[in-house]
Design a protein around this motif. Structure first.
Motif, PDB file in Angstrom:
ATOM      1  N   UNK A 233       0.894  -1.274   0.049  1.00  0.00           N
ATOM      2  CA  UNK A 233      -0.031  -0.216   0.054  1.00  0.00           C
ATOM      3  C   UNK A 233       0.999   0.976   0.012  1.00  0.00           C
ATOM      4  N   UNK A 234       1.895   1.223   0.840  1.00  0.00           N
ATOM      5  CA  UNK A 234       2.897   2.489   0.908  1.00  0.00           C
ATOM      6  C   UNK A 234       4.362   1.746   0.963  1.00  0.00           C
ATOM      7  N   UNK A 235       5.378   2.170   0.068  1.00  0.00           N
ATOM      8  CA  UNK A 235       6.609   1.690   0.421  1.00  0.00           C
ATOM      9  C   UNK A 235       7.485   2.522   1.315  1.00  0.00           C
ATOM     10  N   UNK A 236       7.101   1.779   2.648  1.00  0.00           N
ATOM     11  CA  UNK A 236       7.693   2.444   3.672  1.00  0.00           C
ATOM     12  C   UNK A 236       9.136   2.386   4.266  1.00  0.00           C
TER      13      UNK A 236
ATOM     14  N   UNK B 111       4.062   8.105  -2.204  1.00  0.00           N
ATOM     15  CA  UNK B 111       3.003   9.361  -1.858  1.00  0.00           C
ATOM     16  C   UNK B 111       1.815   8.645  -1.370  1.00  0.00           C
ATOM     17  N   UNK B 112       1.487   9.083   0.001  1.00  0.00           N
ATOM     18  CA  UNK B 112       0.161   8.494   0.511  1.00  0.00           C
ATOM     19  C   UNK B 112      -0.755   9.328   0.690  1.00  0.00           C
TER      20      UNK B 112
ATOM     21  N   UNK C 231      -1.856  11.175   9.804  1.00  0.00           N
ATOM     22  CA  UNK C 231      -1.315   9.861   9.366  1.00  0.00           C
ATOM     23  C   UNK C 231      -0.131   9.751   8.638  1.00  0.00           C
ATOM     24  N   UNK C 232       0.446   8.859   8.388  1.00  0.00           N
ATOM     25  CA  UNK C 232       1.491   8.641   7.583  1.00  0.00           C
ATOM     26  C   UNK C 232       1.426   8.825   6.123  1.00  0.00           C
ATOM     27  N   UNK C 233       2.198   9.876   5.632  1.00  0.00           N
ATOM     28  CA  UNK C 233       1.915  10.146   4.251  1.00  0.00           C
ATOM     29  C   UNK C 233       2.802   9.681   3.240  1.00  0.00           C
ATOM     30  N   UNK C 234       3.564   8.716   3.543  1.00  0.00           N
ATOM     31  CA  UNK C 234       4.648   8.053   2.610  1.00  0.00           C
ATOM     32  C   UNK C 234       5.979   8.538   2.880  1.00  0.00           C
TER      33      UNK C 234
ATOM     34  N   UNK D 236      14.969  15.103   2.420  1.00  0.00           N
ATOM     35  CA  UNK D 236      15.287  13.875   2.579  1.00  0.00           C
ATOM     36  C   UNK D 236      14.454  13.012   1.750  1.00  0.00           C
ATOM     37  N   UNK D 237      13.120  13.032   1.994  1.00  0.00           N
ATOM     38  CA  UNK D 237      12.297  12.323   1.224  1.00  0.00           C
ATOM     39  C   UNK D 237      12.247  12.179  -0.131  1.00  0.00           C
ATOM     40  N   UNK D 238      12.607  13.338  -0.785  1.00  0.00           N
ATOM     41  CA  UNK D 238      12.733  13.345  -2.237  1.00  0.00           C
ATOM     42  C   UNK D 238      13.979  12.558  -2.682  1.00  0.00           C
ATOM     43  N   UNK D 239      15.196  12.519  -1.845  1.00  0.00           N
ATOM     44  CA  UNK D 239      16.114  11.917  -2.151  1.00  0.00           C
ATOM     45  C   UNK D 239      16.044  10.383  -2.191  1.00  0.00           C
ATOM     46  N   UNK D 240      15.415   9.899  -1.054  1.00  0.00           N
ATOM     47  CA  UNK D 240      15.208   8.825  -0.467  1.00  0.00           C
ATOM     48  C   UNK D 240      14.397   7.988  -1.543  1.00  0.00           C
ATOM     49  N   UNK D 241      13.222   8.612  -2.163  1.00  0.00           N
ATOM     50  CA  UNK D 241      12.448   7.864  -3.123  1.00  0.00           C
ATOM     51  C   UNK D 241      12.972   7.674  -4.437  1.00  0.00           C
TER      52      UNK D 241
END
Length: 343
Positions: A54-57, A89-90, A97-100, A115-120
């Motif tokens: 559902x979400x790549x966490x 992206x969730x 809640x958790x948005x991805x 950091x999120x943009x780099x991580x994904x």
């Protein structure tokens, strides 16, 4: 008014230069894009299976999942084309809640979108490097897809975004299939209006620029069920729903009529084990009616290493969803083999 700037985000071309894709990855994506295009245009009759969490966490568990998926994909490649769902992206119904991973690279820490943009980006690239499978993601923020447009082979626009003008117009400039989900109301005309908009050229503002698009003939529909005014789930994967959509497609006169059936969400009432039965029914409807066989290009399945879901807490179960519940790996493997036999 209270808006605080936490980070100035890099331009997409800057991030791409810092985290580039290799010539091998470009070649993998090009070949995969061509095959996926051929399926949506009817040149090939393979069945698409969009499958994953559902979400790549978590990068490690997602990559372990996709490595397993690669082995199964190779065994069914003559009948089925597998596209890993690496959804970073969730969307959240209430905003809580958790948005991805885009928002929180580590679900147990505070949001950090830089950091999120780099991580994904790194995770999508790693999946391709380790498996040779190009990936799918959800376009939650149209402006952010520019960070991933050189690695994705499929994008979906969610039920809460499908009526948004910026999503529709951005989709018109994409060169890969983009699936428009029906809105949470279940209104199929809204979904088809979105496909119409995405298939036509437009001129609009994008990332601070005056841009012009040529239209995306691979824009198509995704059935995910709806919710009535009392909050009751209304599935739309049954034979009658597919036949009705086929009739509507004919009246709308759109290019490359196609639908992907999302077998979770309001179609399963989030009873994740029901996904197995729903896939079987969709395949039966497809095989019964040649028109539906041409229309139904694939299914979307929520699956992870461990079935079910968990709340975010210390000592998270490795490979179990922290958003919607998913079927586990053993069920996933059996289901893909079953799809290959029946499609």
């Amino acid at each position: 008014m209270s808006i605080k700037i936490n980070h100035e985000l890099p331009l997409p071309e800057v991030l791409k230069a810092e985290y580039p894709v290799s010539d091998r990855i470009r070649e993998i994506k090009q070949k995969r894009d061509e095959e996926i295009r051929d399926i949506f245009t009817g040149k090939k009759d393979k069945f698409i299976v969009l499958v994953g969490p559902c979400s790549a966490d978590n990068e490690e568990s997602v990559c372990e999942y996709t490595r397993r998926l690669k082995k199964v994909s190779d065994q069914v490649a003559d009948r089925v084309l597998v596209i890993p769902r690496v959804y970073t992206n969730k969307p959240r119904t209430t905003g809580d809640g958790y948005k991805g991973m885009l928002h929180q690279p580590d679900p147990e820490k505070e949001p950090d979108l830089l950091a999120g943009i780099i991580a994904i980006r790194k995770m999508h690239i790693r999946v391709m490097e380790e498996t040779g499978l190009s990936t799918a993601d959800e376009m939650l923020y149209p402006e952010n897809r520019s960070y991933l447009d050189d690695v994705l082979s499929y994008e979906a626009i969610g039920a809460r975004s499908v009526e948004n003008q910026q999503h529709r117009l951005t989709a018109s400039g994409m060169d890969i299939p983009v699936g428009m989900k029906n809105p949470t109301s279940g209104d199929l005309s809204v979904m088809l209006n979105s496909v119409t908009a995405a298939q036509h050229p437009h001129r609009f503002i994008y990332r601070g620029n005056d841009v012009e698009t040529s239209g995306n003939e691979l824009a198509h529909t995704i059935l995910r069920g709806g919710v009535d005014k009392y909050g009751k789930n209304i599935p739309n994967y049954h034979y009658e729903d597919l036949a009705r959509l086929a009739e509507m497609y004919e009246k709308w006169n759109l290019k490359n009529p196609a639908v992907i059936v999302d077998v979770n969400h309001s179609n399963s009432s989030k009873q994740y084990k029901e996904q197995i039965r729903i896939v079987s029914e969709v395949l039966h409807s497809r095989n019964y009616n040649p028109e539906l066989k041409r229309l139904v290009k694939g299914v979307m399945i929520e699956s992870y290493l461990v079935e079910g879901r968990q709340d975010i807490a210390e000592n998270l179960v490795y490979g179990q969803s922290i958003t919607d519940p998913c079927i586990g790996w053993e069920d996933t493997q059996r289901l893909i083999y079953d799809i290959a036999e029946k499609c």
